[in-house]
Enzyme design. Sequence first.
Site, PDB file in Angstrom:
ATOM      1  N   GLY A  31       0.811  -1.217   0.000  1.00  0.00           N
ATOM      2  CA  GLY A  31       0.000   0.000   0.000  1.00  0.00           C
ATOM      3  C   GLY A  31       0.838   1.258   0.000  1.00  0.00           C
ATOM      4  N   GLY A  36       5.395   4.622  -8.851  1.00  0.00           N
ATOM      5  CA  GLY A  36       6.196   3.410  -9.088  1.00  0.00           C
ATOM      6  C   GLY A  36       5.278   2.189  -9.119  1.00  0.00           C
ATOM      7  N   HIS A  37       4.414   2.076  -8.109  1.00  0.00           N
ATOM      8  CA  HIS A  37       3.454   0.958  -8.103  1.00  0.00           C
ATOM      9  C   HIS A  37       2.553   1.047  -9.340  1.00  0.00           C
ATOM     10  CE1 HIS A  37       4.022   1.383  -3.581  1.00  0.00           C
ATOM     11  NE2 HIS A  37       4.300   0.105  -3.769  1.00  0.00           N
ATOM     12  N   GLU A 151      12.352  -3.339  -9.472  1.00  0.00           N
ATOM     13  CA  GLU A 151      13.798  -3.553  -9.314  1.00  0.00           C
ATOM     14  C   GLU A 151      14.394  -2.704  -8.195  1.00  0.00           C
ATOM     15  OE1 GLU A 151      15.435  -2.974 -13.242  1.00  0.00           O
ATOM     16  OE2 GLU A 151      15.072  -5.074 -13.770  1.00  0.00           O
ATOM     17  N   ASP A 153      13.719  -2.893  -5.110  1.00  0.00           N
ATOM     18  CA  ASP A 153      14.053  -3.877  -4.074  1.00  0.00           C
ATOM     19  C   ASP A 153      14.781  -5.023  -4.776  1.00  0.00           C
ATOM     20  OD1 ASP A 153      12.689  -2.774  -1.640  1.00  0.00           O
ATOM     21  OD2 ASP A 153      11.029  -2.796  -3.043  1.00  0.00           O
ATOM     22  N   GLN A 156      15.232  -8.430  -3.042  1.00  0.00           N
ATOM     23  CA  GLN A 156      13.925  -9.102  -2.935  1.00  0.00           C
ATOM     24  C   GLN A 156      13.569  -9.786  -4.262  1.00  0.00           C
ATOM     25  OE1 GLN A 156      10.288  -7.421  -0.977  1.00  0.00           O
ATOM     26  NE2 GLN A 156       9.723  -6.842  -3.035  1.00  0.00           N
ATOM     27  N   SER A 193       9.398   5.627  -3.437  1.00  0.00           N
ATOM     28  CA  SER A 193       9.248   4.650  -2.363  1.00  0.00           C
ATOM     29  C   SER A 193       8.136   5.126  -1.453  1.00  0.00           C
ATOM     30  CB  SER A 193      10.561   4.594  -1.565  1.00  0.00           C
ATOM     31  OG  SER A 193      10.341   4.040  -0.291  1.00  0.00           O
ATOM     32  N   ARG A 195       8.205   4.978   1.574  1.00  0.00           N
ATOM     33  CA  ARG A 195       8.867   5.644   2.717  1.00  0.00           C
ATOM     34  C   ARG A 195       9.159   7.119   2.442  1.00  0.00           C
ATOM     35  NH1 ARG A 195      10.841   1.362   6.145  1.00  0.00           N
ATOM     36  NH2 ARG A 195      10.597  -0.574   5.027  1.00  0.00           N
TER      37      ARG A 195
HETATM   38  O1  PAF Z   1       7.985  -4.952  -1.868  1.00  0.00           O
HETATM   39  C1  PAF Z   1       7.036  -4.943  -1.065  1.00  0.00           C
HETATM   40  O2  PAF Z   1       6.264  -3.990  -0.985  1.00  0.00           O
HETATM   41  C2  PAF Z   1       6.836  -6.140  -0.157  1.00  0.00           C
HETATM   42  O3  PAF Z   1       8.040  -6.654   0.293  1.00  0.00           O
HETATM   43  C3  PAF Z   1       5.952  -7.243  -0.769  1.00  0.00           C
HETATM   44  C4  PAF Z   1       6.622  -7.878  -1.986  1.00  0.00           C
HETATM   45  C5  PAF Z   1       4.615  -6.666  -1.171  1.00  0.00           C
HETATM   46  C6  PAF Z   1       5.717  -8.365   0.253  1.00  0.00           C
HETATM   47  O4  PAF Z   1       5.060  -7.877   1.395  1.00  0.00           O
END
Ligand code: PAF
Length: 284
Positions: A31, A36-37, A151, A153, A156, A193, A195
């Site tokens: 959320g 970016g999202h 990318e 993260d 991840q 981000s 944040r």
């Molecule tokens: O990148 C994120 O926002 C989180 O790490 C994810 C992949 C949604 C998992 O909670």
Amino acid sequence: MQIISTKQELLSIVEACKAQHQTIGLVPTMGALHQGHASLVTRSVKENDVTFVSVFVNPTQFNNKEDLVKYPRNAAADADLLQQLGVNYMFAPQPEEMYSDEEMNTTFRFDFAGLDAVMEGKMRPGHFNGVVQVVSRLFYLVRPNRAYFGEKDFQQLCIIHHMVERSSLKGTFGDLQIVDCPIYRGADGLALSSRNARLSEEERETAVNISRVLFLSRAWAKKYSVSEVQQMVVDTINSVPGLEVEYYEIVDRTTLQPTDTFAHAVGCVTVYCGPVRLIDNIQY
Ligand code: PAF
């Protein structure tokens, strides 16, 4: 757009999509959505018949309670944005819906083949176990054909590729394709981000120096060694009042192990800008 909060409802909708042979795109998020999202979501809407976006601040991936409490949340604005982008379903469960008490309190363990021993994994013990716990659960529930990750993260993303293509879970998620999406930067270069919402106006201006130095390091990479570039990045960012580097590692893009050549390398940085911990990276 329909908002779903229970697994049961989600499972029956997924079943109906599968029965109609619709392709499913999934964008997992925590959320506080930004452009970016939106770039990931837009791509999913374009490439799949149906798009699900999960909005869930996953408690098991926070090793710092204060970070979990302070993580920005804005469900109403998230729903508005997703609706505008043409998303079909937003899955926004409560933690109790995702995990039993036992799951919430015992550490999920996954074999990362060393990918979690460096950088974010080293600084935030248990973080990637929590990420894989929630992402694998979302994959089992939504059974997507494609899942979209940014990318920004970088570690991840590597770990999720490992989970789907190389670990003991290989094959578990059918023909799922992980789609890597480029970092989305503001006009000033700052990587977007959630944040960033916690930065003051002044801190935001200061934070721009992070990407500026990373871009400069690309030019340096043509003339200097990996260790010289690494030192330049750390020293230059640290010389900006208000910024403090936690780590800057130049690593191989697949193994995430330190490298002494720029071929197939990525530089990953974590910087404190005041109290806010920001990450960014650059491909060489
Ligand atoms: O990148 C994120 O926002 C989180 O790490 C994810 C992949 C949604 C998992 O909670």
